[in-house]
Each structure stands twice: as structure tokens, then as C-alpha cells.
Design a protein around this motif. Structure first.
Motif, PDB file in Angstrom:
ATOM      1  N   ALA B  44       2.400  -2.249   0.584  1.00  0.00           N
ATOM      2  CA  ALA B  44       1.018  -2.604   0.160  1.00  0.00           C
ATOM      3  C   ALA B  44       0.348  -2.742   1.142  1.00  0.00           C
ATOM      4  O   ALA B  44       0.592  -2.534   2.559  1.00  0.00           O
ATOM      5  CB  ALA B  44       1.272  -4.057  -0.487  1.00  0.00           C
ATOM      6  N   MET B  45      -0.986  -2.969   0.917  1.00  0.00           N
ATOM      7  CA  MET B  45      -2.021  -3.205   1.960  1.00  0.00           C
ATOM      8  C   MET B  45      -2.952  -4.264   1.643  1.00  0.00           C
ATOM      9  O   MET B  45      -3.161  -4.452   0.553  1.00  0.00           O
ATOM     10  CB  MET B  45      -2.772  -1.711   2.355  1.00  0.00           C
ATOM     11  CG  MET B  45      -3.797  -1.197   1.596  1.00  0.00           C
ATOM     12  SD  MET B  45      -4.890  -0.153   2.180  1.00  0.00           S
ATOM     13  CE  MET B  45      -3.594   1.145   2.705  1.00  0.00           C
ATOM     14  N   THR B  46      -3.493  -4.922   2.765  1.00  0.00           N
ATOM     15  CA  THR B  46      -4.607  -5.822   2.364  1.00  0.00           C
ATOM     16  C   THR B  46      -5.782  -5.392   3.335  1.00  0.00           C
ATOM     17  O   THR B  46      -5.775  -5.050   4.442  1.00  0.00           O
ATOM     18  CB  THR B  46      -4.152  -7.131   2.987  1.00  0.00           C
ATOM     19  OG1 THR B  46      -2.882  -7.597   2.380  1.00  0.00           O
ATOM     20  CG2 THR B  46      -5.383  -8.237   2.872  1.00  0.00           C
ATOM     21  N   PRO B  85       0.652   0.556  -3.772  1.00  0.00           N
ATOM     22  CA  PRO B  85       0.526   1.843  -3.797  1.00  0.00           C
ATOM     23  C   PRO B  85       0.229   2.239  -5.257  1.00  0.00           C
ATOM     24  O   PRO B  85       0.592   1.797  -6.284  1.00  0.00           O
ATOM     25  CB  PRO B  85       1.874   2.454  -3.470  1.00  0.00           C
ATOM     26  CG  PRO B  85       2.479   1.473  -2.502  1.00  0.00           C
ATOM     27  CD  PRO B  85       1.816   0.098  -2.968  1.00  0.00           C
ATOM     28  N   GLY B  86      -0.898   3.364  -5.252  1.00  0.00           N
ATOM     29  CA  GLY B  86      -1.433   3.840  -6.759  1.00  0.00           C
ATOM     30  C   GLY B  86      -2.452   3.160  -7.185  1.00  0.00           C
ATOM     31  O   GLY B  86      -3.233   3.460  -8.057  1.00  0.00           O
ATOM     32  N   GLU B  87      -2.864   1.643  -6.348  1.00  0.00           N
ATOM     33  CA  GLU B  87      -3.806   1.114  -6.982  1.00  0.00           C
ATOM     34  C   GLU B  87      -5.400   1.698  -6.303  1.00  0.00           C
ATOM     35  O   GLU B  87      -5.454   2.117  -5.161  1.00  0.00           O
ATOM     36  CB  GLU B  87      -4.125  -0.413  -6.383  1.00  0.00           C
ATOM     37  CG  GLU B  87      -2.870  -1.046  -7.346  1.00  0.00           C
ATOM     38  CD  GLU B  87      -3.371  -2.804  -6.971  1.00  0.00           C
ATOM     39  OE1 GLU B  87      -4.325  -3.208  -7.691  1.00  0.00           O
ATOM     40  OE2 GLU B  87      -2.688  -3.548  -6.289  1.00  0.00           O
ATOM     41  N   ARG B  88      -6.361   1.600  -7.009  1.00  0.00           N
ATOM     42  CA  ARG B  88      -7.572   2.027  -6.540  1.00  0.00           C
ATOM     43  C   ARG B  88      -8.343   1.119  -5.598  1.00  0.00           C
ATOM     44  O   ARG B  88      -8.245  -0.121  -5.811  1.00  0.00           O
ATOM     45  CB  ARG B  88      -8.533   2.387  -7.882  1.00  0.00           C
ATOM     46  CG  ARG B  88      -8.272   3.321  -8.755  1.00  0.00           C
ATOM     47  CD  ARG B  88      -9.120   3.492 -10.115  1.00  0.00           C
ATOM     48  NE  ARG B  88      -8.595   2.395 -11.059  1.00  0.00           N
ATOM     49  CZ  ARG B  88      -7.679   2.733 -12.001  1.00  0.00           C
ATOM     50  NH1 ARG B  88      -7.353   4.056 -11.910  1.00  0.00           N
ATOM     51  NH2 ARG B  88      -7.329   1.903 -12.591  1.00  0.00           N
ATOM     52  N   ILE B  89      -8.879   1.776  -4.388  1.00  0.00           N
ATOM     53  CA  ILE B  89      -9.545   1.151  -3.603  1.00  0.00           C
ATOM     54  C   ILE B  89     -10.951   1.395  -3.768  1.00  0.00           C
ATOM     55  O   ILE B  89     -11.695   0.173  -3.601  1.00  0.00           O
ATOM     56  CB  ILE B  89      -9.152   1.716  -2.063  1.00  0.00           C
ATOM     57  CG1 ILE B  89      -7.612   1.622  -1.916  1.00  0.00           C
ATOM     58  CG2 ILE B  89      -9.781   0.867  -0.940  1.00  0.00           C
ATOM     59  CD1 ILE B  89      -7.327   2.227  -0.399  1.00  0.00           C
TER      60      ILE B  89
END
Lengths: 83, 151
Positions: B44-46, B85-89
Motif C-alpha cells: 500500500a502507499m500513503t 494497489p488498484g486504488e485510484r490516486i
């Protein structure tokens, strides 16, 4: 003045925000960096390599020679990685 | 229009909401969280940002795009917080009478946003722990290309 730190600079310095009066002999961003480095090892570590630090004064990108006035908001952060 | 928000967005609904009297072309870019970087898995990323300056820089970038191209409408949405992952940014939509202005301004907006909007990505890399993403020189080059072509 208000100082803000983001990303790994915040982690190394140990806080994201601090407020204090502009020191008497500090007239530029560069002088502020030199002054901050005397405040503790976290500051020295965060501001040791300025090639990976960017500066903003009142929410606009600024260079080390940018003049400062009391009441300014000064931010320190790494090159941005959004998008 | 600029929006900086924690929550997700609906690409189709946002495209349908673009308004103007003479829209003949819509272009969009959606940025997603990747699941790996080379051999490393990303859990994941923040996304951290600088509230206030983020909105200011995005508004400046939008104004620059509207100055360079005849846009009927323009939308930039950028999310912050923890994303998997896969989430829109990020979403960029541009609307113009013709495709060239829509496509070029969309590319311009995402290229400039990447080098001037104050966001930082912290990746979760499993056993390797957390790592701040480093800026890429290829992103700087992409943004500089637009500086060179300013009309």
C-alpha cells in the motif's frame, strides 16, 4: 513565523510544525537553514543534504536566497512525488 | 476545478459532469497505485500533502492549462491518505471543442502536477518496511518539455 516539515524531514526532525519569532540575524531561507541545524541532531540530519530538500515561503516554491519576514510560513520538504 | 480529497471518485460520473456549450472532445488520465515496483511488492502507499499549498499549486496549474489551450472545462482530483494497489490516486479530465487541445492539455496537467504539486508517497514494502518514493528525473524532463513549448 510558522515552520512546516513534510515526509522524511518531518520524521527526522520529529515534528511537522513549530512556531517561533524570526531570529534576529536570520534574513533568508538559507540563513534559517543554518540556524535550524544548530538546534539538534535531527535538524542536522534532515537538512544535511540540501540537494534533496525543497523550500516554500508562504506556499510558493522559494530558493535559499529568498528573504524572510516574521509571520512568514516556511516549509521544508523533499522533491514532490504525487500524481 | 480542483479537488483534494481522501475519498475515491467515479471517473464516469466526473466525465459526464463536464460542462460547456461546445465540448467536442473529452480527454482523461487516471493514476492508480501499482502493486509492484520492479521485483518489490508494494502492499500500500500513503500520500502525504501540504494542505493549502496543494490547492494553490493545482489551481495555478489549471490556470496555466486554460491559458495555453481553449478549454471548455477542466477537472483535477488528487487523493491523499493510505491507498492500496488498484486504488485510484489522481484524475485529470479536460474538455475542449477538438481533440488536440483536450489530449495535449490533459498530458500537460499530469506532467506538471507530478513535479509541482506538494504530494509525497510513502510505500509499504513488506519485509523491507516503509520507503519514501524518490522523485524521478524522467518526471522533471516531462515537465520541462512543456516549459520549452510554451506559446
Amino acid at each position: 513565523m510558522k515552520l512546516l516539515y513534510f515526509a522524511w524531514l518531518k520524521q527526522k526532525i520529529g515534528t511537522g510544525e513549530e512556531d517561533f519569532p524570526l531570529p534576529a540575524d536570520v534574513a533568508t531561507v538559507g540563513a534559517l537553514v543554518d540556524w535550524l541545524k544548530t538546534r539538534g541532531p535531527g535538524y542536522g540530519e534532515a537538512l544535511g543534504d540540501l540537494s534533496v530538500v525543497r523550500f516554500a515561503v508562504n506556499q510558493d516554491f522559494a530558493g535559499l536566497d529568498h528573504p524572510l519576514a516574521d509571520g512568514d510560513e516556511v516549509a521544508f520538504f523533499p522533491p514532490v512525488t504525487g500524481g | 476545478m480542483i479537488r483534494v480529497q481522501r475519498e475515491d471518485f467515479d471517473v464516469g460520473a466526473e466525465m459526464a459532469a463536464m460542462s460547456g456549450n461546445n465540448i467536442g472532445a473529452l480527454a482523461s488520465f487516471t493514476g492508480l497505485v501499482r502493486g509492484s515496483d520492479g521485483d518489490a511488492d508494494i502492499g500500500a502507499m500513503t500520500l502525504e500533502h501540504y494542505p493549502g499549498m496543494t490547492e494553490k499549486k493545482l489551481a495555478e496549474i489549471e490556470a496555466e492549462a486554460r491559458e495555453r489551450w481553449p478549454l471548455e472545462d477542466c477537472l483535477v482530483i488528487h487523493r491523499y491518505g493510505r491507498l492500496e494497489p488498484g486504488e485510484r490516486i489522481v484524475l485529470v479530465i479536460t474538455a475542449s471543442s477538438h481533440r488536440q487541445a483536450a489530449l495535449e492539455s490533459c498530458a500537460f496537467l499530469i506532467d506538471w502536477l507530478k513535479t509541482s504539486a506538494p504530494f509525497w508517497k510513502l510505500e509499504e514494502r513488506g519485509a523491507d518496511g516503509e520507503e519514501w518514493v524518490e522523485a524521478r528525473s524522467s518526471d522533471d524532463q516531462a515537465a520541462e518539455k512543456w516549459a520549452a513549448t510554451k506559446k
